[in-house]
Motif scaffolding. Structure first.
Motif, PDB file in Angstrom:
ATOM      1  N   ASN A  12       3.363  -5.349   2.740  1.00 48.86           N
ATOM      2  CA  ASN A  12       2.746  -4.600   3.751  1.00 48.86           C
ATOM      3  C   ASN A  12       3.023  -5.217   5.437  1.00 48.86           C
ATOM      4  OD1 ASN A  12       1.204  -2.884   2.449  1.00 48.86           O
ATOM      5  ND2 ASN A  12      -0.105  -4.411   1.843  1.00 48.86           N
ATOM      6  N   ASP A  33       0.873  -1.363   0.028  1.00 49.90           N
ATOM      7  CA  ASP A  33       0.022  -0.098  -0.056  1.00 49.90           C
ATOM      8  C   ASP A  33       0.915   1.243  -0.022  1.00 49.90           C
ATOM      9  OD1 ASP A  33      -2.327  -1.649   0.004  1.00 49.90           O
ATOM     10  OD2 ASP A  33      -2.496  -1.506   2.381  1.00 49.90           O
ATOM     11  N   THR A  34       2.161   1.266   0.489  1.00 54.76           N
ATOM     12  CA  THR A  34       3.034   2.236   0.502  1.00 54.76           C
ATOM     13  C   THR A  34       4.340   1.663   0.222  1.00 54.76           C
ATOM     14  OG1 THR A  34       3.180   2.075   3.122  1.00 54.76           O
ATOM     15  CG2 THR A  34       1.698   3.793   2.151  1.00 54.76           C
ATOM     16  N   VAL A  40       5.915   4.168   7.211  1.00 55.90           N
ATOM     17  CA  VAL A  40       4.601   5.067   7.886  1.00 55.90           C
ATOM     18  C   VAL A  40       3.836   4.467   8.988  1.00 55.90           C
ATOM     19  CG1 VAL A  40       4.350   6.067   5.465  1.00 55.90           C
ATOM     20  CG2 VAL A  40       3.072   3.911   5.989  1.00 55.90           C
TER      21      VAL A  40
END
Length: 460
Positions: free
Chosen positions: A431, A100-101, A107
Motif C-alpha cells: 500500500n 488493498d489494491t 488508484v
C-alpha cells in the motif's frame, strides 16, 4: 512568472497525474530477472516523457546492468546548471496479499495515489519533468540549465552507477545536484536532509585448533575462539558507550551550535522512544541526544556473532572457529578504509594467544554532508518557505545512500535532498502511496527553487 507556471500546472494536473499512473503501471522491479523487459520498457517510457517535456540530447545509456536515462536542456546562458538525479526502478511488491489494491494498478483514494513506486521514486521524479514542461510551454525557456541522470538500479544498491558517474563526469558536470527521494518532516512541514552517514562493514573471524575439540579432554588448556572473540568484542567500547578504537573519531566534524539548535526542532521524545522499544533505558555515547547519536555521531555495532554448535541441546566442545559481523556508521569526514585500518590495528593490539584473527572488509560507503548555509541550500529553503509557508527543518539520516556522496564528490557539487514524501507512505511496503497535495506543492517548490537559483546567480 511563478503564477503563470502554477496556472499551467493546475490546468494540466489531471493529464499529468494520468501520465504518472502510466509510469506506475510498469512493474520495473530491478531485483527480479523476469522483469528485465519491464525495465527496458520503463527506461524507454522515461526517455519519451523527457522528450515530450522539451528536453534534448536524450539517451538511454548502457551500464553493466540496467541503463541510465540521460537528457539535458542547456540554453540558459550564464545561469547555473542543475543535475537532477532519480531512479525508475522500484522494489518488489511482495507480499501481494497485503495490498488493498494491485500494486501496479494505481488508484486514487482520499487524495492519495496508491501504487508501487508512487513515492519512491516515480512520483517525486516526474515532478521535475513536469516543471520543465511548464516553463518551456509558457516561457519558452528555463531559468537554469538542467541535466537528468535517471538510473534503474537504486533499489539494488546502484552498483553500476558510481563507475558510470566517473566515466561520464564531464557530461554530468553541474553546479548543484538535486534529488527528491526523501521525506518531509510531516504534513505541511518541509525538511532539508543535509547529511547521511556512511558505512564500513566487515567480518572478524577467529580460528583456533584445526578442528573442534572435546571440552573434557582439552578444555582449560587450549584457547577457545569464542572466549577470544568475546574478549575482543568487549574491547571495542568503553563504559560510556564511546568507541575505544584509537583514531576512530579523528576525522569527525563536530556539530555547530546552529546545527544543534536546528536538531531541537526534530528530536523525538526520548521517553516515547524508550517506551515504544520496551527498554528500561536508552544507551549510547554520553553527552549527545538520541537524535545526535543516531544521525551525527559514528557508531560501531556488532550485528551478529556465531561459533560452536547451534542445534538443540548442548554439545560440549571447544569450537575451532568463531566470527562476528560489524557495521560502522560513519559521519563526515570519516573514510571507510581508514576506519577499518584502525579497527584492524586495535585487533592486533589485543592479547589473544593461541588463535589467529582475520578481518574481511565487505561494505564501504562514504558519508555525505552539505552545509546548511550553502547558497543552493538557502535557495531551496526559501522555495520551501514560499510554497508551504514554513521554513524547513534540517535533518540528518542515520542511514546511508552511497550514491549521494558519489555524485557530490565526483562532480564536486553541493547536493540538495529536496523531498516531498511523507512519513507513513509505506515506501518498500504494501500500500505504498503518495499524497497528491505534495504533487502540487512539489512542482511549485521546484519552480521557485530554480527561479531562486537564477536570481542568486544574477546578484552574484
Amino acid at each position: 512568472m511563478i503564477e503563470t507556471i502554477k496556472t499551467y500546472l493546475e490546468e494540466q494536473r489531471d493529464q499529468h497525474i494520468e501520465e504518472l499512473m502510466q509510469f506506475l503501471r510498469i512493474p520495473s522491479i530491478s531485483a527480479v530477472a523476469e522483469h528485465q523487459p519491464d525495465m527496458k520498457r520503463c527506461a524507454e517510457w522515461t526517455a519519451d516523457s523527457l522528450r515530450k517535456a522539451g528536453l534534448e540530447n536524450i539517451e538511454i545509456m548502457p551500464t553493466g546492468g540496467h541503463p541510465v536515462v540521460y537528457a539535458d536542456w542547456l540554453h540558459a546562458e550564464g545561469k547555473p546548471t542543475v543535475l537532477i538525479y532519480g531512479h525508475y526502478d522500484v522494489q518488489p511488491a511482495d507480499p501481494m496479499e497485503l495490498w488493498d489494491t494491485p500494486p501496479f494498478e494505481p488508484v486514487i483514494r482520499d487524495g492519495k495515489l496508491y501504487a508501487r513506486g508512487s513515492t519512491d521514486d516515480k512520483g517525486q521524479l516526474l515532478l521535475y519533468v513536469k516543471v520543465v514542461e511548464a516553463f518551456l510551454r509558457t516561457q519558452g525557456t528555463l531559468p537554469v540549465n538542467v541535466k537528468f541522470c535517471i538510473e534503474g538500479e537504486e533499489e539494488i544498491a546502484s552498483k553500476n552507477l558510481p563507475p558510470f558517474v566517473e566515466k561520464y563526469q564531464d557530461k554530468l558536470q553541474a553546479d548543484a545536484v538535486v534529488l527528491s527521494d526523501t521525506q518531509m518532516h510531516g504534513p505541511g512541514k518541509p525538511a532539508l536532509m543535509y547529511g547521511l552517514r556512511g558505512l564500513a562493514g566487515f567480518e572478524i573471524t577467529i580460528d583456533g585448533a584445526n578442528s573442534d575439540l572435546h571440552s573434557g579432554l582439552f578444555g582449560g588448556a587450549v584457547q577457545n575462539p569464542i572466549h577470544a572473540l568475546t574478549k575482543l568484542l568487549s574491547s571495542f567500547h568503553d563504559a560510556d558507550g564511546r568507541v575505544a578504537v584509537e583514531g576512530f573519531y579523528d576525522r569527525v566534524i563536530e556539530l555547530s551550535d546552529k546545527e544543534r539548535e536546528a536538531f531541537k526542532q526534530v528530536e523525538p521524545d526520548e521517553n516515547k522512544v524508550r517506551t515504544n522499544l520496551n527498554v528500561d533505558t536508552l544507551y549510547g555515547e554520553k553527552g549527545f541526544s538520541f537524535y545526535e547519536q543516531t544521525t551525527s555521531r559514528p557508531t560501531l555495532e556488532i550485528t551478529s556473532v556465531s561459533g560452536g554448535f547451534q542445534g538443540e541441546g548442548i554439545k560440549p566442545i571447544i569450537p575451532n572457529r568463531a566470527s562476528a559481523k560489524i557495521a560502522c556508521r560513519l559521519v563526515a569526514a570519516q573514510i571507510p578504509d581508514e576506519i577499518m585500518n584502525a579497527v584492524e590495528a586495535h585487533i592486533h593490539a589485543q592479547d589473544l594467544p593461541g588463535v589467529k584473527v582475520t578481518l574481511d572488509r565487505q561494505l564501504r560507503g562514504n558519508p555525505f554532508i552539505t552545509p546548511i548555509d550553502e547558497p543552493v541550500m538557502v535557495a531551496a529553503a526559501e522555495a520551501y518557505e514560499d510554497t508551504y509557508g514554513s521554513w524547513p527543518v534540517y535533518t540528518r539520516s542515520g542511514g546511508s545512500i552511497p550514491i549521494v556522496e558519489v555524485l557530490g564528490r565526483v562532480l564536486d557539487a553541493p547536493v540538495v535532498l529536496l523531498g516531498f514524501g511523507l512519513p507513513g507512505e509505506n515506501l518498500h511496503a504494501p500500500n505504498e502511496h503518495f499524497h497528491l497535495i505534495n504533487w502540487e506543492k512539489g512542482t511549485e517548490t521546484i519552480s521557485r527553487f530554480w527561479l531562486n537559483l537564477a536570481a542568486r546567480n544574477e546578484k552574484a
